[in-house]
Structures are given as structure tokens and as C-alpha cells.
Design a protein around this motif. Structure first.
Motif, PDB file in Angstrom:
ATOM      1  N   ILE A  87       6.705   1.533  -8.381  1.00  0.00           N
ATOM      2  CA  ILE A  87       5.231   1.048  -9.530  1.00  0.00           C
ATOM      3  C   ILE A  87       6.263  -0.794  -9.683  1.00  0.00           C
ATOM      4  N   ALA A 132       3.456   5.195  -5.639  1.00  0.00           N
ATOM      5  CA  ALA A 132       3.110   5.998  -6.850  1.00  0.00           C
ATOM      6  C   ALA A 132       2.613   6.738  -7.153  1.00  0.00           C
ATOM      7  N   VAL A 133       1.238   6.602  -6.938  1.00  0.00           N
ATOM      8  CA  VAL A 133       0.441   8.016  -7.099  1.00  0.00           C
ATOM      9  C   VAL A 133       1.322   9.572  -6.430  1.00  0.00           C
ATOM     10  N   PHE A 168       5.774  -2.752  -6.502  1.00  0.00           N
ATOM     11  CA  PHE A 168       4.556  -2.421  -6.082  1.00  0.00           C
ATOM     12  C   PHE A 168       3.704  -3.974  -6.939  1.00  0.00           C
ATOM     13  N   VAL A 187      -1.282   5.098 -13.712  1.00  0.00           N
ATOM     14  CA  VAL A 187      -1.094   4.880 -12.035  1.00  0.00           C
ATOM     15  C   VAL A 187      -1.686   4.790 -11.477  1.00  0.00           C
ATOM     16  N   THR A 188      -2.679   5.806 -10.984  1.00  0.00           N
ATOM     17  CA  THR A 188      -4.330   5.684  -9.640  1.00  0.00           C
ATOM     18  C   THR A 188      -4.499   4.608  -9.629  1.00  0.00           C
ATOM     19  N   GLY A 200       2.165   1.852  -3.085  1.00  0.00           N
ATOM     20  CA  GLY A 200       1.293   2.321  -4.589  1.00  0.00           C
ATOM     21  C   GLY A 200       0.682   3.454  -4.403  1.00  0.00           C
ATOM     22  N   PHE A 201       1.269   4.237  -3.270  1.00  0.00           N
ATOM     23  CA  PHE A 201       0.049   5.480  -2.490  1.00  0.00           C
ATOM     24  C   PHE A 201       1.448   6.632  -3.124  1.00  0.00           C
ATOM     25  N   PHE A 252      -2.222   1.173  -8.930  1.00  0.00           N
ATOM     26  CA  PHE A 252      -3.373   0.107  -7.776  1.00  0.00           C
ATOM     27  C   PHE A 252      -3.905   0.490  -7.244  1.00  0.00           C
ATOM     28  N   LEU A 272       1.121  -1.035   0.143  1.00  0.00           N
ATOM     29  CA  LEU A 272      -0.128   0.511  -0.343  1.00  0.00           C
ATOM     30  C   LEU A 272       1.098   1.140   0.125  1.00  0.00           C
TER      31      LEU A 272
END
Length: 280
Positions: A206, A21-22, A209, A53-54, A18-19, A58, A15
């Protein structure tokens, strides 16, 4: 759950990656690429990496592992299937919007469409993803498809989901590299400018993740336990379904009630058998 603390550590790490990356995708377009807009210029194009990406990375990653969360194992299967489908639907909508932004930008600036490998693979992934979403909705979410069909399609559905997730990550990495080569001229991408280093870091986030999501979803000890009525079906000769399958019977029945019913049936069967033996 076996290895609960290991699972929790990996989940938090995934998480976080991923967060980040956003956040990195937003910083990239807001700080290095002049921001966001919807006017046919490069500002509109900037929605493409942010939404991809979002949504496609993610949110799709979260949708893949939602069944693995042990806190949800007491929730009804229908609820979890609805959450899984809803997250995938959000990811698909964001992906479509990002494609609209790209085509609108290209058409406004008279740039050819669909000439790169990134665009070919990306469009195929979006179309395949939408087909996968509709297949899951009509076959696994709605109680219309026969059990045999769901049992046959389940391995294909699971494999396709993982294949799509991996393909999306590869496609995003191709797109990020392609964009940097186009826009970084002075200083050149090869001279290690700050934007290039920052965006390469986004790519690494990314990749990490994706690796964590793949590890979590492929560990058999973290698989959602089978529903009691699914076990009864299997013992009666029915086909057992995977972790994404719809239960037969009353889907909304609480797990505690199903467990009690299974125990009661077993007890009655034992008593009946003992009674028959006593009369022989």
C-alpha cells in the motif's frame, strides 16, 4: 508526452502494487481470518479491510491519475471528468459499506465504537471524501458554477484529493496494525508469526502504491494539456483552470475541431490585420 516510457513503467508498477494489495487483503481474510460473511461476527468485520483497500486505496488512486493517461487526452473533458467522478463514487460507496460492516460487528459483539485514533481519522476521511465528491460534482462536473468560482476552488479541490489519499493510506496502516495487535495473541504479533509478516507485506504494498501515485500525479511533464478553448479564454483575460476543470462552450466538441477553429481564428486575425495595414 515527455518521458513516455518512464511514465508507462511507473504506471504499470503502480497498478501492479495496487492489484497485489487487493489480492493480499483477500488472502488475509480468507486464509488467516476465516473468510467473509454478513452475520454480525468477525466474518462481517473482514469486509472492512477488503473494501477499504479495494475502494479507498486502489480505486481512489486510479481516479487520481486518470487525467494523466496520455491515451485519454483525445477524449472529451466531460467524459474524463465523468470517469473521474464515477471512480470516486465507487470508492465512496465501498468505504460506506465497510463502515456499516464495522459498526454492525461492534454493536452485535457489544464492542465500543469510535474509541481509537484509527476510527476517528477514518470517519473524518470518509465524511471529507463524500463532501469532496459532492463539491466536485456540483462545481466542476455540472456547468452551473461560474468560472471564477471554479478557478478559486480548483487548487483546493486538487490539494484536498491528495490530502485525503495520503490520510487514507495512513489510516489503513493504523487499522491493519491495530487488528494484528488484537488478534495475534498466541503466537504474539511480536514473535513474527506468518500472518503478521504477510499482513505487514500488505502494508508495504500500500505504501509503495501510494508513493507511485503521488509521483505520477505531481510530475508537471505528465499533466493533461490544456484545452484549446481554455487557452483562448486565458488569452482573453479569463481565468485558466486546472486539469480537472470543466471546459466552457461546447464540451462535447472534438479536440480536432477545436484545434481547427483556433487555427482559423488566428489566420483570419492575421489577414484582417494585414488588410488594415495595406489600406493605411
Amino acid at each position: 508526452m515527455e518521458g513516455y516510457w518512464g511514465f508507462l513503467a511507473l504506471l504499470v508498477s503502480a497498478l501492479l502494487m495496487g492489484f497485489l494489495a487487493v489480492v493480499f487483503s483477500l488472502i488475509w481474510v480468507l486464509h488467516y481470518r476465516e473468510g467473509l460473511g454478513w452475520d454480525g461476527t468477525a466474518l462481517e468485520f473482514n469486509w472492512h479491510p477488503v473494501l477499504m483497500v479495494t475502494g479507498f486505496v486502489f480505486i481512489q488512486g486510479i481516479a487520481i491519475i486518470v487525467y494523466r493517461l496520455p491515451w485519454t487526452w483525445k477524449c472529451s473533458k466531460l467524459l474524463m471528468k465523468s470517469i473521474h467522478a464515477g471512480l470516486n463514487a465507487i470508492a465512496a460507496i465501498l468505504a460506506v459499506i465497510s463502515l456499516v460492516a464495522v459498526f454492525d460487528f461492534h454493536n452485535t459483539m457489544n464492542i465500543p465504537n469510535m474509541y481509537s485514533l484509527h476510527s476517528w481519522v477514518g470517519l473524518i476521511a470518509v465524511i471529507y471524501y463524500i463532501l469532496q465528491l459532492f463539491l466536485g460534482f456540483f462545481v466542476f462536473l455540472l456547468p452551473w458554477a461560474p468560472l471564477s468560482l471554479r478557478s478559486f476552488l480548483m487548487p483546493i479541490h486538487v490539494y484536498s484529493g491528495l490530502l485525503l489519499f495520503g490520510t487514507v493510506i495512513v489510516t489503513v496502516l493504523m487499522g491493519v496494525t491495530e487488528k494484528l495487535i488484537f488478534v495475534l495473541k498466541d503466537p504474539a504479533y511480536s514473535s513474527f508469526p506468518p500472518e503478521g509478516i504477510f499482513t505487514n507485506t500488505l502494508g508495504l504494498l500500500i505504501v509503495v502504491f501510494g508513493a507511485l501515485i503521488f509521483w505520477i500525479v505531481t510530475r508537471p511533464q505528465w499533466k493533461r494539456p490544456k484545452e484549446p478553448n481554455s487557452i483562448l479564454l486565458q488569452s482573453n483575460g479569463g481565468a485558466a483552470e486546472g486539469p480537472l476543470a470543466i471546459n466552457t462552450g461546447n464540451i462535447d466538441r472534438a479536440d480536432s475541431e477545436l484545434n481547427s477553429e483556433a487555427v482559423a481564428r488566428k489566420r483570419n486575425f492575421t489577414l484582417d490585420e494585414a488588410g488594415q495595414r495595406s489600406t493605411m
